[in-house]
Write a protein that holds these residues in place. Structure first.
Motif, PDB file in Angstrom:
ATOM      1  N   LYS A 176      52.009   7.813  36.204  1.00 37.12           N
ATOM      2  CA  LYS A 176      53.373   7.665  35.686  1.00 37.12           C
ATOM      3  C   LYS A 176      53.501   8.300  34.305  1.00 37.12           C
ATOM      4  CE  LYS A 176      55.152   3.475  37.954  1.00 37.12           C
ATOM      5  NZ  LYS A 176      55.793   2.170  37.703  1.00 37.12           N
ATOM      6  N   ALA A 212      50.428   2.590  36.349  1.00 37.87           N
ATOM      7  CA  ALA A 212      49.699   3.582  37.130  1.00 37.87           C
ATOM      8  C   ALA A 212      49.457   4.815  36.272  1.00 37.87           C
ATOM      9  CB  ALA A 212      50.496   3.957  38.377  1.00 37.87           C
ATOM     10  N   GLU A 224      54.557  -1.904  37.549  1.00 43.30           N
ATOM     11  CA  GLU A 224      53.265  -1.383  37.987  1.00 43.30           C
ATOM     12  C   GLU A 224      52.748  -0.357  36.979  1.00 43.30           C
ATOM     13  OE1 GLU A 224      51.394   1.267  41.643  1.00 43.30           O
ATOM     14  OE2 GLU A 224      53.526   0.751  41.608  1.00 43.30           O
TER      15      GLU A 224
END
Length: 464
Positions: free
Chosen positions: A178, A175, A173
């Motif tokens: 992060k 994002a 993922e």
């Protein structure tokens, strides 16, 4: 006896030496409970059930603790609840019971502990707080994430990958919150329509990986002997478990041995609904495939090799196992042969064990069947080729007397035994014996001997 296991992390077979021979501990990742267990879900259950039995055989039943969890917090469960309109608790309770019944049908012993994730959210929050305090996790936009860079020197040792290689080929993922694409979620926010718990980071729910770390620590300690699961869990699930557990507990290892079973195919192809070869354990059981036959097919392939379920293998397994049941019917279990112990202790070489069992006489064969988890002939009836055999029925020297009258009752007795409804089967048996019959189960099916005191009118009082 000596047990040698292939340790995925070491990439070699290692002699198994428990941390404490009086307290051998094993954790295996269990199911996410939102639907029936498919055939692939059953393979690790059988693999680690055999290992559990071997450990108990070697160290003693009282000295082995086996933990297998239930994941009852998951987006798949939430989606199932939304689409069905049912309560999440109802769904997880129902599917958990289905799982237990189906796994028992294929001969799996119940683990010593079967924790549900929802019962350990407090321990998960405590572990997350420790990771944040130690600088291994951080808060970002309502999430808490594990900082892989803080564990960079150790991360990837189980799967044999470097962090840089993982990032280059990752399908993770993306994002903005992060710090590193490989960072994984420990806690995430929940909207009002989703399950959630209050926490220092806001109302939310735990990520998947932290569940097993918290439950294993609570039930087995910071370091234990064996952690197992399917090969598909090696990365990222088990890799992340190691990182967060060792970082939170300040230990060098989470488990001393890591075991993974290979995946399952059906008729040479990956099992999928689109190919029409997807089926559950219950599908097979409902079609009349005995649970012990499913187990036999699994054990014909070494757990570290891909397994192919085929109709031919099923038919061959049923024939071979039926022969063993007839051979051992009524036989008292003997001592497990040392050759069987050696082969099973050699990294669970069940395929070789089954080949060796062909050579065994009845008592040792029954002992080996016990060790592998096959029920006795008193518990199963499918191998008896004739449903009801009345050739033994006699009265005053006449053969076959009352055959027509007795057949429905003996058939019903047999049906209940096949369904493993032993309570009602025993009830009918008791009523028939009170009417003056002598009943027994032979190799070919149930027999009835009519005694001199037989009262045929008593049959009318028996409800089928």
């Amino acid at each position: 006896m000596t047990i040698t296991l292939y340790d995925t992390k070491a990439r070699k077979k290692r002699p198994f030496v428990p941390l404490d021979a009086k307290n051998v501990r094993m954790y295996v990742c269990g199911p996410t409970v939102y639907d029936r267990a498919h055939l692939g879900n059953a393979r690790p259950v059988v693999v680690f059930d055999v290992l559990y039995r071997l450990l108990r055989h070697t160290y003693g039943e009282a000295h082995v603790t086996y933990v297998r969890n239930f994941t009852d917090i998951d987006d798949k469960i939430n989606a199932r609840a939304a689409e069905s309109g049912r309560n999440i608790g109802e769904i997880t309770a129902e599917t958990t019971q289905w799982y237990l019944e189906d796994m028992a049908a294929i001969g799996a012993l119940a683990p010593n502990q079967m924790p549900r994730a929802t019962a350990y959210v407090g321990q998960m929050k405590e572990m997350i707080a420790r990771l944040i305090a130690a600088g291994h996790a951080y808060e970002a936009e309502g999430h808490v994430l594990f900082a892989v860079d803080s564990w960079r020197a150790h991360y990837g040792k189980l799967s044999g990958r470097s962090v840089d290689d993982m990032i280059a080929g990752a399908r993770v993922e993306v994002a903005p919150y992060k710090q590193n694409p490989m960072d994984f979620v420990l806690w995430k926010p929940s909207t009002d329509d989703l399950p959630g718990w209050d926490s220092p980071w806001g109302r939310g729910r735990p990520g998947w990986h932290i569940e097993c770390s918290a439950m294993a620590r609570a039930l087995l300690g910071e370091t234990f002997d064996i952690h197992g699961g399917g090969l598909d869990l090696q990365f990222p699930h088990h890799e992340n478990e190691i990182a967060q557990s060792c970082a939170a507990n300040h230990t060098d290892e989470m488990a001393r041995y890591w075991l993974h079973n290979e995946m399952l195919q059906v008729e040479g192809k990956k099992m999928s609904k689109s190919l029409g070869n997807f089926f559950t354990v219950r599908d097979l059981l409902d079609k009349g495939v005995p649970g012990e036959v499913i187990r036999f097919v699994f054990l014909q392939t070494h757990y570290r090799k891909p397994m192919d379920w085929t109709e031919k293998k099923r038919a061959e397994a049923e024939k071979r196992l039926a022969g063993w049941y007839r051979k051992t019917d009524g036989v008292k279990s003997g001592v497990v042969p040392s050759r069987i112990e050696y082969l099973l202790g050699d990294d669970l070489n069940t395929a070789a064990v089954l080949d060796e069992m062909v050579r065994l006489s009845p008592a040792p064969l029954r002992a080996a069947m016990d060790l592998l988890g096959f029920p006795s002939g008193n518990e199963v009836d499918w191998f008896r080729t004739i449903a009801v055999d009345l050739t033994g029925t006699s009265a005053s020297g006449s053969q076959g007397l009352y055959s027509r009258e007795l057949s429905p009752y003996l058939l019903r007795w047999q049906e209940l035994r096949n369904a493993k409804d032993f309570k009602n089967a025993d009830k009918i048996k008791q009523q028939l014996e009170q009417a003056g019959l002598k009943l027994k189960i032979g190799t070919e099916g149930p027999h009835a001997e009519v005694l001199s005191e037989f009262d045929i009118t008593a049959l009318k009082e028996i409800k089928l």
